[in-house]
Design an enzyme around this catalytic site. Structure first.
Site, PDB file in Angstrom:
ATOM      1  N   GLU A 153       0.918  -1.190  -0.420  1.00  0.00           N
ATOM      2  CA  GLU A 153      -0.278  -0.230   0.086  1.00  0.00           C
ATOM      3  C   GLU A 153       1.309   1.328   0.307  1.00  0.00           C
ATOM      4  O   GLU A 153       0.280   2.044   0.461  1.00  0.00           O
ATOM      5  CB  GLU A 153      -0.680   0.157   1.094  1.00  0.00           C
ATOM      6  CG  GLU A 153      -2.062  -0.982   1.124  1.00  0.00           C
ATOM      7  CD  GLU A 153      -3.300  -1.221   0.534  1.00  0.00           C
ATOM      8  OE1 GLU A 153      -2.880  -0.037  -0.892  1.00  0.00           O
ATOM      9  OE2 GLU A 153      -3.930  -2.111  -0.811  1.00  0.00           O
TER      10      GLU A 153
ATOM     11  N   HIS B  21      -2.228   2.379   8.658  1.00  0.00           N
ATOM     12  CA  HIS B  21      -3.641   1.717   8.035  1.00  0.00           C
ATOM     13  C   HIS B  21      -3.879   0.028   8.772  1.00  0.00           C
ATOM     14  O   HIS B  21      -2.940  -0.773   8.787  1.00  0.00           O
ATOM     15  CB  HIS B  21      -2.910   0.924   6.112  1.00  0.00           C
ATOM     16  CG  HIS B  21      -3.427   0.492   5.442  1.00  0.00           C
ATOM     17  ND1 HIS B  21      -5.129   0.140   5.684  1.00  0.00           N
ATOM     18  CD2 HIS B  21      -3.592  -1.165   4.500  1.00  0.00           C
ATOM     19  CE1 HIS B  21      -5.403  -0.673   5.103  1.00  0.00           C
ATOM     20  NE2 HIS B  21      -5.410  -1.524   4.190  1.00  0.00           N
TER      21      HIS B  21
ATOM     22  N   HIS C 196      -6.800  -3.438   9.160  1.00  0.00           N
ATOM     23  CA  HIS C 196      -7.465  -3.758   8.484  1.00  0.00           C
ATOM     24  C   HIS C 196      -9.116  -4.330  10.199  1.00  0.00           C
ATOM     25  O   HIS C 196      -8.784  -5.629  10.492  1.00  0.00           O
ATOM     26  CB  HIS C 196      -6.721  -5.553   8.529  1.00  0.00           C
ATOM     27  CG  HIS C 196      -6.238  -5.784   7.027  1.00  0.00           C
ATOM     28  ND1 HIS C 196      -6.161  -6.535   6.554  1.00  0.00           N
ATOM     29  CD2 HIS C 196      -6.066  -4.160   6.049  1.00  0.00           C
ATOM     30  CE1 HIS C 196      -5.564  -5.648   5.319  1.00  0.00           C
ATOM     31  NE2 HIS C 196      -6.293  -4.495   4.387  1.00  0.00           N
TER      32      HIS C 196
ATOM     33  N   HIS D 228     -12.291  -4.413   2.922  1.00  0.00           N
ATOM     34  CA  HIS D 228     -11.410  -4.040   3.242  1.00  0.00           C
ATOM     35  C   HIS D 228     -10.088  -3.155   4.597  1.00  0.00           C
ATOM     36  O   HIS D 228      -9.824  -4.152   5.750  1.00  0.00           O
ATOM     37  CB  HIS D 228      -9.959  -2.808   1.704  1.00  0.00           C
ATOM     38  CG  HIS D 228      -8.803  -2.839   1.694  1.00  0.00           C
ATOM     39  ND1 HIS D 228      -7.905  -2.771   0.797  1.00  0.00           N
ATOM     40  CD2 HIS D 228      -7.750  -3.014   2.769  1.00  0.00           C
ATOM     41  CE1 HIS D 228      -6.718  -2.484   1.287  1.00  0.00           C
ATOM     42  NE2 HIS D 228      -6.771  -3.284   2.268  1.00  0.00           N
TER      43      HIS D 228
HETATM   44 ZN   LIG Z   1      -5.157  -3.372   3.796  1.00  0.00          ZN
END
Ligand SMILES: [Zn+2]
Length: 245
Positions: free
Chosen positions: A100, A118, A120, A180
Site C-alpha cells: 500500500e 492502515h 484491517h 478492506h
Molecule cells: Zn490493507
C-alpha cells in the site's frame, strides 16, 4: 541517497516496530495485514510487505522517496524478493515496502500528514461492507474531522485505491475502505495510531447502538459546537508566552 538524517530514521524504525506490535495486541490487524509509515522530510519510512509483525525488526523497515521517485534498491513497491518463512538470513533493509505504499504516498502528497496507519480492524471492516459512512453517534468523532466516509472498493495496492482514499479523506483524518479496512493519519505516529483506535471504538459503539434500534445522530451544528469548544480549551492549555497557540 535522498535521506541523510540517520538519527531520525533510526527513531522512526524503532517507533514503527513498536506500534506494529501494538497493532496485533490491540486487535487492529492479524499476521502481517495492515501497514504504517512515518514521513521524514522528502522520504517515508514504511513497514515492509509480507513480514509478520511478531517478527518485524527495525532493519526491516523500508525507506522510499515521498514523491514516489528514486526508489532505492529493494524499495520498489510490489516487486523484489518476498522472503518466506525461515529466510531470516536474507532479511534486512532489502525488504519490499508495503503493497500500500502508493496509498501512503498519495496521502502525504494531499494532506499535512506526518504519519499514516492502515488497519484491517474487524469493526471497521464489518461496517465497510454494510454502510457508506460511519455517522456521528458520539462527539469524539470530531477528533477525526466528523462522520467518516467509506471509500468505494478498489483492489489493494492499486493507484485507484490511493485515489479513492484521498478523495474520501477530504476534511477528515480517517477513511474507511470498503471490504478492506481503514486509514488514519496524524501529526505523528502516536496521533495516527490513537485515531485508528478511536475509529475502531466508534465503529463498535455504532454497531452496539444499532442493536437497540435506530440511533440518534449528532447534527453538523452540534459537531461544530464540539469542535469550537475543543479548540478553545486546547488553545487555553497550549498558549505560549507570546500568545501564539
Ligand atoms: Zn490493507
Amino acid at each position: 541517497m535522498y535521506f541523510s538524517d540517520s538519527d531520525g530514521l533510526e527513531a522512526a524504525r524503532d517507533q514503527l516496530v513498536s506500534y506494529s506490535a501494538r497493532l496485533l495486541d490491540d486487535g487492529l490487524a492479524v499476521g502481517s495485514a495492515g501497514n504504517m509509515s512515518v514521513r521524514l522530510g522528502d522520504a517515508v519510512a514504511i513497514t515492509p510487505s509480507g513480514v509478520s509483525y511478531a517478527e518485524l525488526r527495525p532493519e526491516d523497515i523500508c525507506l522510499v522517496a515521498a514523491d514516489g521517485t528514486q526508489p532505492g534498491p529493494g524499495t520498489q513497491p510490489g516487486s523484489g524478493p518476498r522472503p518466506g518463512p525461515g529466510t531470516e538470513p536474507g532479511r534486512g533493509s532489502q525488504e519490499t515496502p508495503s503493497s500500500e505504499t502508493p496509498m501512503h504516498l498519495a496521502i502525504y502528497a494531499a494532506t499535512r500528514a506526518a504519519a499514516v496507519v492502515h488497519t484491517h480492524s474487524p469493526e471497521v471492516v464489518a461496517l465497510s461492507a454494510a454502510r457508506t459512512e460511519l455517522p456521528a453517534i458520539h462527539y469524539a468523532i470530531t477528533g477525526l474531522g466528523g462522520p467518516v466516509r467509506v471509500a468505494p472498493y478498489v483492489r489493494f495496492g492499486s493507484a485507484g485505491l490511493a485515489e479513492a482514499a484521498v478523495q474520501a479523506l477530504d476534511g477528515r483524518s480517517a477513511v474507511i475502505l470498503r471490504n478492506h479496512g481503514a486509514v488514519t493519519y496524524g501529526r505523528d505516529l502516536a496521533q495516527a495510531y490513537e485515531r485508528a483506535l478511536l475509529l475502531e471504538w466508534l465503529a463498535r459503539t455504532y454497531r452496539l447502538a444499532l442493536s437497540y434500534g435506530e440511533p440518534a445522530i449528532l447534527s453538523a451544528a452540534e459537531l461544530d459546537e464540539v469542535t469550537a469548544e475543543s479548540r478553545r480549551r486546547r488553545y487555553g492549555e497550549r498558549r505560549t508566552p507570546d500568545g501564539a497557540p
